[in-house]
Design an enzyme around this catalytic site. Structure first.
Site, PDB file in Angstrom:
ATOM      1  N   HIS A   1      39.450  38.883  49.847  1.00  0.00           N
ATOM      2  CA  HIS A   1      40.394  38.021  49.133  1.00  0.00           C
ATOM      3  C   HIS A   1      39.810  36.629  49.029  1.00  0.00           C
ATOM      4  O   HIS A   1      39.144  36.170  49.957  1.00  0.00           O
ATOM      5  CB  HIS A   1      41.735  37.970  49.880  1.00  0.00           C
ATOM      6  CG  HIS A   1      42.855  37.511  49.007  1.00  0.00           C
ATOM      7  ND1 HIS A   1      43.103  36.181  48.769  1.00  0.00           N
ATOM      8  CD2 HIS A   1      43.767  38.210  48.300  1.00  0.00           C
ATOM      9  CE1 HIS A   1      44.139  36.091  47.947  1.00  0.00           C
ATOM     10  NE2 HIS A   1      44.561  37.297  47.635  1.00  0.00           N
TER      11      HIS A   1
ATOM     12  N   ASP B   1      46.599  45.262  48.231  1.00  0.00           N
ATOM     13  CA  ASP B   1      46.447  46.508  47.479  1.00  0.00           C
ATOM     14  C   ASP B   1      46.015  47.696  48.330  1.00  0.00           C
ATOM     15  O   ASP B   1      45.962  48.817  47.831  1.00  0.00           O
ATOM     16  CB  ASP B   1      45.421  46.304  46.337  1.00  0.00           C
ATOM     17  CG  ASP B   1      45.989  45.452  45.214  1.00  0.00           C
ATOM     18  OD1 ASP B   1      47.191  45.597  44.938  1.00  0.00           O
ATOM     19  OD2 ASP B   1      45.252  44.653  44.628  1.00  0.00           O
TER      20      ASP B   1
HETATM   21  C1  SDX Z   1      44.809  40.836  44.403  1.00  0.00           C
HETATM   22  O1  SDX Z   1      44.223  35.982  44.160  1.00  0.00           O
HETATM   23  C2  SDX Z   1      45.267  36.580  44.571  1.00  0.00           C
HETATM   24  O2  SDX Z   1      46.116  36.020  45.172  1.00  0.00           O
HETATM   25  C3  SDX Z   1      45.319  38.043  44.183  1.00  0.00           C
HETATM   26  C4  SDX Z   1      46.411  38.906  44.840  1.00  0.00           C
HETATM   27  C5  SDX Z   1      47.796  38.536  44.305  1.00  0.00           C
HETATM   28  O3  SDX Z   1      48.781  38.776  45.005  1.00  0.00           O
HETATM   29  O4  SDX Z   1      47.896  38.104  43.151  1.00  0.00           O
HETATM   30  O5  SDX Z   1      46.385  38.780  46.240  1.00  0.00           O
HETATM   31  C6  SDX Z   1      46.235  40.382  44.445  1.00  0.00           C
HETATM   32  O6  SDX Z   1      44.203  40.742  43.372  1.00  0.00           O
HETATM   33  C7  SDX Z   1      44.159  41.382  45.664  1.00  0.00           C
HETATM   34  C8  SDX Z   1      42.664  41.695  45.508  1.00  0.00           C
HETATM   35  C9  SDX Z   1      42.479  43.089  44.940  1.00  0.00           C
HETATM   36  N1  SDX Z   1      41.078  43.379  44.642  1.00  0.00           N
HETATM   37  C10 SDX Z   1      40.321  44.210  45.398  1.00  0.00           C
HETATM   38  O7  SDX Z   1      40.732  44.750  46.406  1.00  0.00           O
HETATM   39  C11 SDX Z   1      38.928  44.450  44.850  1.00  0.00           C
HETATM   40  C12 SDX Z   1      37.905  44.342  45.943  1.00  0.00           C
HETATM   41  N2  SDX Z   1      37.819  42.977  46.378  1.00  0.00           N
HETATM   42  C13 SDX Z   1      36.924  42.122  45.778  1.00  0.00           C
HETATM   43  O8  SDX Z   1      36.199  42.423  44.667  1.00  0.00           O
HETATM   44  C14 SDX Z   1      36.992  40.625  46.143  1.00  0.00           C
HETATM   45  O9  SDX Z   1      37.134  40.517  47.524  1.00  0.00           O
HETATM   46  C15 SDX Z   1      38.032  39.781  45.398  1.00  0.00           C
HETATM   47  C16 SDX Z   1      37.956  39.977  43.900  1.00  0.00           C
HETATM   48  C17 SDX Z   1      39.430  40.125  45.876  1.00  0.00           C
HETATM   49  C18 SDX Z   1      37.737  38.291  45.712  1.00  0.00           C
HETATM   50  O10 SDX Z   1      36.591  37.905  45.053  1.00  0.00           O
HETATM   51  P1  SDX Z   1      35.776  36.563  45.384  1.00  0.00           P
HETATM   52  O11 SDX Z   1      36.603  35.581  46.106  1.00  0.00           O
HETATM   53  O12 SDX Z   1      35.149  36.126  44.100  1.00  0.00           O
HETATM   54  O13 SDX Z   1      34.660  37.041  46.398  1.00  0.00           O
HETATM   55  P2  SDX Z   1      33.237  37.613  46.035  1.00  0.00           P
HETATM   56  O14 SDX Z   1      33.348  38.776  45.161  1.00  0.00           O
HETATM   57  O15 SDX Z   1      32.394  36.465  45.541  1.00  0.00           O
HETATM   58  O16 SDX Z   1      32.729  38.086  47.447  1.00  0.00           O
HETATM   59  C19 SDX Z   1      32.226  37.168  48.436  1.00  0.00           C
HETATM   60  C20 SDX Z   1      31.355  37.978  49.388  1.00  0.00           C
HETATM   61  C21 SDX Z   1      30.263  38.752  48.659  1.00  0.00           C
HETATM   62  O17 SDX Z   1      29.209  38.955  49.594  1.00  0.00           O
HETATM   63  P3  SDX Z   1      27.869  38.044  49.531  1.00  0.00           P
HETATM   64  O18 SDX Z   1      27.294  38.237  48.148  1.00  0.00           O
HETATM   65  O19 SDX Z   1      28.324  36.620  49.758  1.00  0.00           O
HETATM   66  O20 SDX Z   1      27.019  38.584  50.624  1.00  0.00           O
HETATM   67  O21 SDX Z   1      32.132  38.992  50.052  1.00  0.00           O
HETATM   68  C22 SDX Z   1      31.692  40.299  49.654  1.00  0.00           C
HETATM   69  C23 SDX Z   1      30.887  40.085  48.359  1.00  0.00           C
HETATM   70  O22 SDX Z   1      29.966  41.100  48.150  1.00  0.00           O
HETATM   71  N3  SDX Z   1      32.911  41.099  49.363  1.00  0.00           N
HETATM   72  C24 SDX Z   1      32.997  42.394  49.508  1.00  0.00           C
HETATM   73  C25 SDX Z   1      34.324  42.727  49.153  1.00  0.00           C
HETATM   74  N4  SDX Z   1      34.970  41.613  48.789  1.00  0.00           N
HETATM   75  C26 SDX Z   1      34.098  40.614  48.931  1.00  0.00           C
HETATM   76  N5  SDX Z   1      32.126  43.332  49.900  1.00  0.00           N
HETATM   77  C27 SDX Z   1      32.546  44.606  49.920  1.00  0.00           C
HETATM   78  N6  SDX Z   1      33.819  45.001  49.587  1.00  0.00           N
HETATM   79  C28 SDX Z   1      34.701  44.065  49.195  1.00  0.00           C
HETATM   80  N7  SDX Z   1      35.939  44.430  48.842  1.00  0.00           N
END
Ligand code: SDX
Length: 381
Positions: A263, A317
């Site tokens: 998140h 989620d």
């Molecule tokens: C919702 O924003 C809100 O408030 C949203 C929400 C709401 O109520 O409205 O809470 C609802 O959208 C929940 C999120 C649902 N999405 C997912 O579950 C999809 C999987 N999660 C991600 O793709 C991610 O964590 C996000 C999209 C939720 C957040 O994205 P960010 O803040 O842009 O983070 P990022 O993708 O840049 O990740 C930062 C690091 C990376 O690693 P490095 O490159 O720094 O080494 O964390 C890692 C990412 O690879 N990472 C993950 C991960 N989430 C982040 N690695 C593996 N699995 C994951 N799920």
């Protein structure tokens, strides 16, 4: 070399785009408040419609105000036959979120095209959207199965009536209560992507139906609300507890995101995920054990072990799909459940936005070239 006057923050991370008193998240401590009230307390004591009122009007309603609000919503639950017939022309294989976005936009065909800062106009739009969005979702779910939509039932409350329209079965009181709590948990969450999308649309002073339609489109993506559907698909693909570790390790090695984890704001387990997990367990007591729950628990254990140190934990989620599945809701409808709830938050931000509106018009950092010649088509390589 171009001099940049602005700092570029991909994904607008940490950039405030509004001043708001609607909700508050403390991502380090895992706290979520709606209008200053902790989400755990609301989940125990409130109802979705009361919470929607709180979010939109900024205070808990009196008994009289709540009764009138509920009655108004009950009166507006039905949808025009043109909307219903339009949905009959949608492909049955189309995604329910696309059907919802289209039908939400179509509501604007029947009502005013402009946003007006008038209490009566705002109230009517809020009532119509909260009342009709669940009916639209349930209607498409029936239509794509070849059935006529089930009409709303007068004596059922908001959550029970939706489940009834969706499944044609009156839910047990505990099922309806659990679904109502799910709606409360999903109702609002500060400046998430769909809310920002709603606010950008709202800032042009277009109508609230367009605002909701644009937000539905934004919510649908797998990085946002669409993740709840993806979680279930992932649990299906994993298939058994013993496959969890290799599956997660493979995802990490291949830089594949694990759905339902991570998140932008929370660096601890999402407080909503904790409540949803408890709700899932209560449902299993009523309706029986769920094989996917064991898989989900193992997924969470392994992700905690491998990625917890990076602040990646279960988000809203992750457990919601297990609850919806037990309520008899099909996986491709999960994100629509999120949308039904989030209408409250989008409308709260719409109302707040138009009260001090200035159109969103950010800037960009141009990284292209200048003063290039126009090359005639025959001379291009
Ligand atoms: C919702 O924003 C809100 O408030 C949203 C929400 C709401 O109520 O409205 O809470 C609802 O959208 C929940 C999120 C649902 N999405 C997912 O579950 C999809 C999987 N999660 C991600 O793709 C991610 O964590 C996000 C999209 C939720 C957040 O994205 P960010 O803040 O842009 O983070 P990022 O993708 O840049 O990740 C930062 C690091 C990376 O690693 P490095 O490159 O720094 O080494 O964390 C890692 C990412 O690879 N990472 C993950 C991960 N989430 C982040 N690695 C593996 N699995 C994951 N799920």
């Amino acid at each position: 070399m171009t001099e940049y006057t602005y700092e570029f923050r991909p994904g607008l991370e940490g950039v405030p785009v509004a001043k708001s008193s609607i909700s508050y998240v403390d991502g380090q401590r895992g706290i979520l408040e709606y209008r200053g009230i902790n989400i755990e307390e609301l989940a125990q004591k409130s109802t979705f419609l009361e919470t929607a009122y709180l979010l939109i009007w900024g205070k808990l309603p009196t008994r009289e105000e709540l009764n009138r609000f509920q009655e108004d919503i009950n009166r507006h639950r039905r949808i025009k036959y043109q909307i219903r017939d339009m949905m009959k022309c949608f492909p049955e294989t189309g995604h329910p979120m696309d059907a919802l976005q289209t039908a939400a936009a179509a509501l604007g065909l029947f009502y005013s095209r402009k946003a007006q800062l008038e209490e009566e106009y705002i109230r009517e739009a809020v009532v119509r959207l909260l009342a009709k969005i669940p009916t639209i979702v349930a209607a498409f779910a029936q239509i794509r199965e070849g059935n006529d939509p089930v009409q709303p039932k007068e004596n059922l409350n908001y959550a029970a009536n939706f489940l009834y329209m969706l499944t044609e079965r009156e839910p047990e009181p505990l099922e309806a209560r659990i679904f109502d709590v799910c709606l409360m948990l999903h109702a609002e969450h500060t400046m998430n992507a769909s809310t920002f999308s709603a606010m950008v649309t709202a800032s042009t002073l277009t109508d609230p139906y367009a605002v909701v339609a644009s937000a539905v489109g934004t919510l649908a993506g797998p990085l946002h609300g669409g993740a709840n559907e993806e979680v279930l698909l992932m649990l299906e693909e994993i298939g058994s507890v013993k496959n969890v570790r290799p599956y997660i390790e493979h995802c990490i090695e291949n830089k594949k995101k694990i759905m339902g984890f991570g998140h932008r704001v929370y660096k601890v387990k999402d407080p909503r995920a904790k409540i949803l997990q408890q709700l899932a367990e209560r449902l299993f007591e009523l309706t029986g054990y769920d094989e996917y729950y064991e898989i989900a628990l193992e997924v969470e254990r392994v992700v905690e072990e491998k990625l917890g140190h990076k602040g990646i934990h279960a988000n809203v989620d992750f457990y919601s799909g297990l609850v919806y599945r037990k309520l008899g809701i099909k996986p491709d409808l999960f994100t629509s459940m999120f949308a039904i709830a989030r209408v409250a938050g989008w409308l709260a931000h719409w109302k707040e936005q138009i009260s001090y509106n200035r159109i969103f018009r950010p800037t960009q950092i141009y990284v292209g070239e200048h003063n290039l010649p126009y090359i005639p088509i025959d001379e291009r390589s």
